[in-house]
Design a protein around this motif. Structure first.
Motif, PDB file in Angstrom:
ATOM      1  N   THR A 254     -24.504   2.046 -23.983  1.00 39.75           N
ATOM      2  CA  THR A 254     -25.350   2.105 -22.794  1.00 39.75           C
ATOM      3  C   THR A 254     -24.476   1.974 -21.554  1.00 39.75           C
ATOM      4  OG1 THR A 254     -25.732  -0.285 -22.560  1.00 39.75           O
ATOM      5  CG2 THR A 254     -27.154   0.927 -24.090  1.00 39.75           C
ATOM      6  N   LYS A 255     -25.012   2.378 -20.436  1.00 42.81           N
ATOM      7  CA  LYS A 255     -24.265   2.252 -19.187  1.00 42.81           C
ATOM      8  C   LYS A 255     -24.806   1.129 -18.312  1.00 42.81           C
ATOM      9  CE  LYS A 255     -27.115   5.838 -16.962  1.00 42.81           C
ATOM     10  NZ  LYS A 255     -27.103   7.175 -16.327  1.00 42.81           N
ATOM     11  N   ASN A 256     -25.979   0.608 -18.632  1.00 39.19           N
ATOM     12  CA  ASN A 256     -26.604  -0.348 -17.712  1.00 39.19           C
ATOM     13  C   ASN A 256     -27.282  -1.531 -18.408  1.00 39.19           C
ATOM     14  OD1 ASN A 256     -28.712   1.141 -18.863  1.00 39.19           O
ATOM     15  ND2 ASN A 256     -29.985   0.953 -17.052  1.00 39.19           N
ATOM     16  N   GLN A 257     -27.030  -1.723 -19.698  1.00 35.39           N
ATOM     17  CA  GLN A 257     -27.705  -2.800 -20.416  1.00 35.39           C
ATOM     18  C   GLN A 257     -26.695  -3.870 -20.845  1.00 35.39           C
ATOM     19  OE1 GLN A 257     -30.363  -1.416 -23.512  1.00 35.39           O
ATOM     20  NE2 GLN A 257     -30.849   0.438 -22.363  1.00 35.39           N
TER      21      GLN A 257
ATOM     22  N   PRO B  15     -25.137  21.678  -5.419  1.00 37.50           N
ATOM     23  CA  PRO B  15     -25.066  20.218  -5.534  1.00 37.50           C
ATOM     24  C   PRO B  15     -23.696  19.812  -6.050  1.00 37.50           C
ATOM     25  CG  PRO B  15     -26.374  21.128  -7.322  1.00 37.50           C
ATOM     26  CD  PRO B  15     -26.069  22.270  -6.400  1.00 37.50           C
ATOM     27  N   GLU B  16     -23.298  18.587  -5.800  1.00 40.38           N
ATOM     28  CA  GLU B  16     -22.006  18.106  -6.261  1.00 40.38           C
ATOM     29  C   GLU B  16     -21.940  18.158  -7.783  1.00 40.38           C
ATOM     30  OE1 GLU B  16     -19.179  14.111  -5.857  1.00 40.38           O
ATOM     31  OE2 GLU B  16     -21.100  14.239  -4.816  1.00 40.38           O
ATOM     32  N   PHE B  17     -20.849  18.742  -8.293  1.00 41.07           N
ATOM     33  CA  PHE B  17     -20.689  18.807  -9.747  1.00 41.07           C
ATOM     34  C   PHE B  17     -20.456  17.393 -10.269  1.00 41.07           C
ATOM     35  CE2 PHE B  17     -18.661  19.735 -13.804  1.00 41.07           C
ATOM     36  CZ  PHE B  17     -19.416  20.811 -14.261  1.00 41.07           C
ATOM     37  N   PRO B  18     -21.139  17.009 -11.328  1.00 37.46           N
ATOM     38  CA  PRO B  18     -21.071  15.601 -11.768  1.00 37.46           C
ATOM     39  C   PRO B  18     -19.717  15.222 -12.354  1.00 37.46           C
ATOM     40  CG  PRO B  18     -22.280  16.911 -13.364  1.00 37.46           C
ATOM     41  CD  PRO B  18     -22.029  17.813 -12.179  1.00 37.46           C
ATOM     42  N   VAL B  19     -19.368  13.954 -12.189  1.00 35.33           N
ATOM     43  CA  VAL B  19     -18.223  13.384 -12.899  1.00 35.33           C
ATOM     44  C   VAL B  19     -18.692  13.038 -14.305  1.00 35.33           C
ATOM     45  CG1 VAL B  19     -16.563  11.495 -12.973  1.00 35.33           C
ATOM     46  CG2 VAL B  19     -17.252  12.475 -10.766  1.00 35.33           C
ATOM     47  N   TYR B  20     -17.995  13.557 -15.312  1.00 32.03           N
ATOM     48  CA  TYR B  20     -18.439  13.346 -16.682  1.00 32.03           C
ATOM     49  C   TYR B  20     -18.294  11.878 -17.089  1.00 32.03           C
ATOM     50  CZ  TYR B  20     -18.602  18.390 -17.685  1.00 32.03           C
ATOM     51  OH  TYR B  20     -18.919  19.724 -17.706  1.00 32.03           O
ATOM     52  N   PRO B  21     -19.288  11.329 -17.754  1.00 35.74           N
ATOM     53  CA  PRO B  21     -19.166   9.949 -18.264  1.00 35.74           C
ATOM     54  C   PRO B  21     -18.007   9.846 -19.251  1.00 35.74           C
ATOM     55  CG  PRO B  21     -21.441  10.736 -18.393  1.00 35.74           C
ATOM     56  CD  PRO B  21     -20.593  11.919 -18.071  1.00 35.74           C
ATOM     57  N   ASP B  22     -17.279   8.732 -19.197  1.00 37.36           N
ATOM     58  CA  ASP B  22     -16.164   8.546 -20.133  1.00 37.36           C
ATOM     59  C   ASP B  22     -16.250   7.242 -20.912  1.00 37.36           C
ATOM     60  OD1 ASP B  22     -15.635   6.709 -18.177  1.00 37.36           O
ATOM     61  OD2 ASP B  22     -13.679   7.529 -17.601  1.00 37.36           O
ATOM     62  N   ASP B  23     -17.376   6.546 -20.778  1.00 37.58           N
ATOM     63  CA  ASP B  23     -17.507   5.252 -21.460  1.00 37.58           C
ATOM     64  C   ASP B  23     -18.511   5.274 -22.605  1.00 37.58           C
ATOM     65  OD1 ASP B  23     -19.692   5.626 -19.814  1.00 37.58           O
ATOM     66  OD2 ASP B  23     -19.789   3.546 -19.120  1.00 37.58           O
ATOM     67  N   PHE B  24     -18.933   6.470 -23.023  1.00 40.72           N
ATOM     68  CA  PHE B  24     -19.841   6.561 -24.160  1.00 40.72           C
ATOM     69  C   PHE B  24     -19.054   6.314 -25.460  1.00 40.72           C
ATOM     70  CE2 PHE B  24     -22.675   9.851 -21.767  1.00 40.72           C
ATOM     71  CZ  PHE B  24     -23.222   8.818 -21.026  1.00 40.72           C
TER      72      PHE B  24
ATOM     73  N   ASN C 178     -29.245   8.706 -31.027  1.00 42.97           N
ATOM     74  CA  ASN C 178     -29.878   7.429 -30.712  1.00 42.97           C
ATOM     75  C   ASN C 178     -29.360   6.835 -29.420  1.00 42.97           C
ATOM     76  OD1 ASN C 178     -31.453   7.378 -33.130  1.00 42.97           O
ATOM     77  ND2 ASN C 178     -29.606   6.814 -34.260  1.00 42.97           N
ATOM     78  N   TYR C 179     -28.222   7.319 -28.955  1.00 43.96           N
ATOM     79  CA  TYR C 179     -27.628   6.852 -27.706  1.00 43.96           C
ATOM     80  C   TYR C 179     -26.698   7.951 -27.198  1.00 43.96           C
ATOM     81  CZ  TYR C 179     -24.253   5.622 -31.334  1.00 43.96           C
ATOM     82  OH  TYR C 179     -23.437   5.662 -32.433  1.00 43.96           O
ATOM     83  N   SER C 180     -26.372   7.895 -25.915  1.00 46.09           N
ATOM     84  CA  SER C 180     -25.452   8.872 -25.352  1.00 46.09           C
ATOM     85  C   SER C 180     -24.068   8.678 -25.961  1.00 46.09           C
ATOM     86  CB  SER C 180     -25.404   8.710 -23.830  1.00 46.09           C
ATOM     87  OG  SER C 180     -26.672   8.977 -23.260  1.00 46.09           O
ATOM     88  N   GLN C 181     -23.307   9.790 -26.127  1.00 45.31           N
ATOM     89  CA  GLN C 181     -22.068   9.689 -26.892  1.00 45.31           C
ATOM     90  C   GLN C 181     -21.072  10.794 -26.545  1.00 45.31           C
ATOM     91  OE1 GLN C 181     -23.399  11.197 -31.170  1.00 45.31           O
ATOM     92  NE2 GLN C 181     -24.966   9.906 -30.215  1.00 45.31           N
TER      93      GLN C 181
ATOM     94  N   SER D 221     -36.354   9.149 -25.388  1.00 46.87           N
ATOM     95  CA  SER D 221     -35.710   8.969 -24.086  1.00 46.87           C
ATOM     96  C   SER D 221     -34.642  10.026 -23.854  1.00 46.87           C
ATOM     97  CB  SER D 221     -35.088   7.571 -23.986  1.00 46.87           C
ATOM     98  OG  SER D 221     -34.103   7.396 -24.984  1.00 46.87           O
ATOM     99  N   ASP D 222     -34.264  10.215 -22.583  1.00 46.19           N
ATOM    100  CA  ASP D 222     -33.247  11.201 -22.231  1.00 46.19           C
ATOM    101  C   ASP D 222     -31.888  10.775 -22.802  1.00 46.19           C
ATOM    102  OD1 ASP D 222     -35.293  12.344 -20.840  1.00 46.19           O
ATOM    103  OD2 ASP D 222     -34.547  11.815 -18.850  1.00 46.19           O
ATOM    104  N   LYS D 223     -31.104  11.743 -23.247  1.00 52.25           N
ATOM    105  CA  LYS D 223     -29.786  11.471 -23.811  1.00 52.25           C
ATOM    106  C   LYS D 223     -28.754  12.406 -23.181  1.00 52.25           C
ATOM    107  CE  LYS D 223     -31.252   8.478 -26.961  1.00 52.25           C
ATOM    108  NZ  LYS D 223     -32.681   8.720 -26.994  1.00 52.25           N
ATOM    109  N   GLU D 224     -27.483  11.973 -23.260  1.00 45.72           N
ATOM    110  CA  GLU D 224     -26.367  12.774 -22.765  1.00 45.72           C
ATOM    111  C   GLU D 224     -25.279  12.803 -23.827  1.00 45.72           C
ATOM    112  OE1 GLU D 224     -26.272  11.824 -18.029  1.00 45.72           O
ATOM    113  OE2 GLU D 224     -25.739  10.171 -19.371  1.00 45.72           O
ATOM    114  N   ILE D 225     -24.649  13.966 -23.981  1.00 46.49           N
ATOM    115  CA  ILE D 225     -23.478  14.054 -24.842  1.00 46.49           C
ATOM    116  C   ILE D 225     -22.370  14.774 -24.083  1.00 46.49           C
ATOM    117  CG2 ILE D 225     -24.700  13.937 -27.042  1.00 46.49           C
ATOM    118  CD1 ILE D 225     -24.511  16.925 -27.290  1.00 46.49           C
ATOM    119  N   VAL D 226     -21.145  14.299 -24.279  1.00 45.47           N
ATOM    120  CA  VAL D 226     -19.970  14.918 -23.679  1.00 45.47           C
ATOM    121  C   VAL D 226     -19.182  15.578 -24.809  1.00 45.47           C
ATOM    122  CG1 VAL D 226     -17.890  14.554 -22.314  1.00 45.47           C
ATOM    123  CG2 VAL D 226     -19.919  13.147 -21.890  1.00 45.47           C
TER     124      VAL D 226
END
Length: 454
Positions: free
Chosen positions: A120-123, A215-224, A243-246, A266-271
């Motif tokens: 998670t990024k915020n829990q 729109p600004e191109f997003p910075v990819y998450p690197d902590d999944f 089950n979680y972003s990864q 819930s919404d999920k993200e994968i890199v």
């Protein structure tokens, strides 16, 4: 008679002595029981005290954390910075809180850990262990901190234009635009019609400020969390629960294979570093949440392959950071929106994207019966070219646009009107006061306290 009375006095004395011995014996027998009862009472008191100490330590730390969250929010300007700084500042181990009075010359204390919940990024979770003399009890509480946007863009209203160009618009060989067209230059200098080409609507010159920015191109998450590669062999069907972003290095589907992503509720993200779908390969998206795919290096789709072909159009957003050209041809279908940071895009031979297309690249090409429905194509640095019976139903905003060989653009409202790759997320170049403060604060949510074994 006197002798008899004397004997009776002797018996009375013996009786009294016996009673005293009996009472003393019973008292001595009860003393250990009383002592054990006292010790048990003291242990129960210390046991309960340990819980209160753990609770007091947790309450103190949670109040301190909430102040930290608000401080981090004030000090950061983006969602990513907010979550990264929270993780670095909130996580602690064996924090000691001992603002308590001594009990029997022993100072009670609580040891507190704060850890980030994996994936998670915020829990986060607080674990507090109260210590009272030789007794200890541990309690736990989970909480989340959600970023809220500090500013919001003044809503950008898409102009009612089928085509909007910065420079030139050219139509030739029976090409058609059904709708109004706009240009930042004069109409006479920037719009050319030849060989039975036609525009059914008005031709208007627009102000520079009205052309939308990417729109600004997003910075990819690197902590999944990192997960193994996904490889689906030829003719196989596999289901993958997200089950979680990864982070996944590679997703590879061989010919005639199917992969179903289940995102749950819930919404999920994968890199992903590399995504490849072979001939007739299909990636389905299932669940109530939306899926965002961040692709770093390469993406390729072979003949008749599809991404989210049976899903909801609004449930898929794909971001592509690589520089290699992206091609969707020979009946390849993407049922979602695509934002390519700098790559050129080609759609041909019945290949199509049914969501919005944003790109910072130099070329977007539709050829050989490419059909694309109800889109917003935003390519402010690109030449958008349609040829050989290609059709776009929606709106095209580009640096230059060229139509030829029976191609057409038909004005329509985009099907995807909200989300990160939509008009909702646009601004217009050189607009003054394009942002207004929201007055928002971060949202903190807590779960009930529960006792845990440690």
């Amino acid at each position: 008679m006197m002798k008899r009375l004397k004997h009776e006095h002797g018996f009375a004395l013996v009786g009294v002595l016996l009673v005293i011995v009996l009472v003393t014996t019973i008292g001595l027998a009860l003393m250990p029981l009383a002592n054990n009862s006292l010790k048990s009472s003291q242990m129960n008191e210390e046991h309960q005290s340990a819980f209160y100490i753990a609770e007091a330590g947790m309450n103190m730390k949670m109040a301190e954390i909430e102040e930290q969250i608000y401080g981090v929010y004030e000090d950061t300007s983006s969602e990513l910075d907010f979550y990264n700084k929270l993780a670095s500042e909130l996580v602690i181990t064996d924090y000691r809180y001992d603002e308590f009075e001594k009990v029997k010359n022993v100072k009670p204390f609580a040891l507190i850990d704060v850890k980030k919940v994996e994936g998670t990024k915020n829990q986060f979770e607080i674990i507090s262990t109260g210590h009272s003399n030789k007794q200890s009890r541990t309690i736990s509480l989970s909480f989340s901190a959600d970023w809220e946007e500090k500013f919001k863009k003044i809503p950008y209203e898409l102009p009612d234009l089928a085509v909007f160009v910065k420079n030139n618009l050219e139509l030739d060989n029976n090409a058609t635009i059904k709708g109004n067209v706009g240009t930042l230059k004069s109409v006479e200098q920037s719009i050319y019609l030849g060989n039975n080409a036609k525009i059914t609507g008005n031709k208007v010159e627009k102000e520079k400020e009205s052309f939308p920015e990417l729109p600004e191109f997003p910075v990819y998450p690197d902590d999944f969390p990192k997960e193994p590669n996904i490889v689906v062999k030829k003719n196989n069907k596999e289901k993958y629960e997200i089950n979680y972003s990864q982070l996944i290095s590679e997703i590879h589907l061989s010919n005639n294979s199917t992969l179903t992503f289940d995102v749950g509720k819930s919404d999920k993200e994968i890199v992903v570093n590399q995504l490849h779908v072979g001939n007739n390969g299909k990636i389905h998206v299932k669940g109530k949440g939306k899926l965002t795919i961040y692709i770093k290096d390469e993406m390729s789709f072979d003949n008749n392959s599809a991404l989210n072909d049976n899903g909801e159009l609004n449930d898929l957003n794909v971001f592509y950071q690589g520089n290699n050209r992206v091609e969707f041809s020979n009946n390849v279908i993407i049922n979602g929106s695509l934002y390519a940071k700098s790559a050129n895009i080609i759609l041909s031979n019945n290949g199509g994207i049914y969501g919005n297309i944003f790109t910072g690249g130099a070329h977007v090409t539709f050829e050989n019966n490419s059909l694309n429905n109800s889109q917003l194509i935003l390519a402010p640095n690109a030449q958008v070219t349609l040829s050989n019976n290609s059709k776009v139903k929606g709106r095209v905003f580009a640096k230059n646009t060229i139509l030829g060989n029976n191609s057409s653009i038909i004005f329509d409202t985009p099907l995807v009107i909200d989300g990160p790759i939509s008009a909702e997320n646009l601004g217009a170049s050189d607009r003054e006061d394009s942002l207004v403060e929201t007055g928002a604060t971060p949202t903190v949510k807590k779960t009930p306290v529960r006792e845990v074994e440690k």
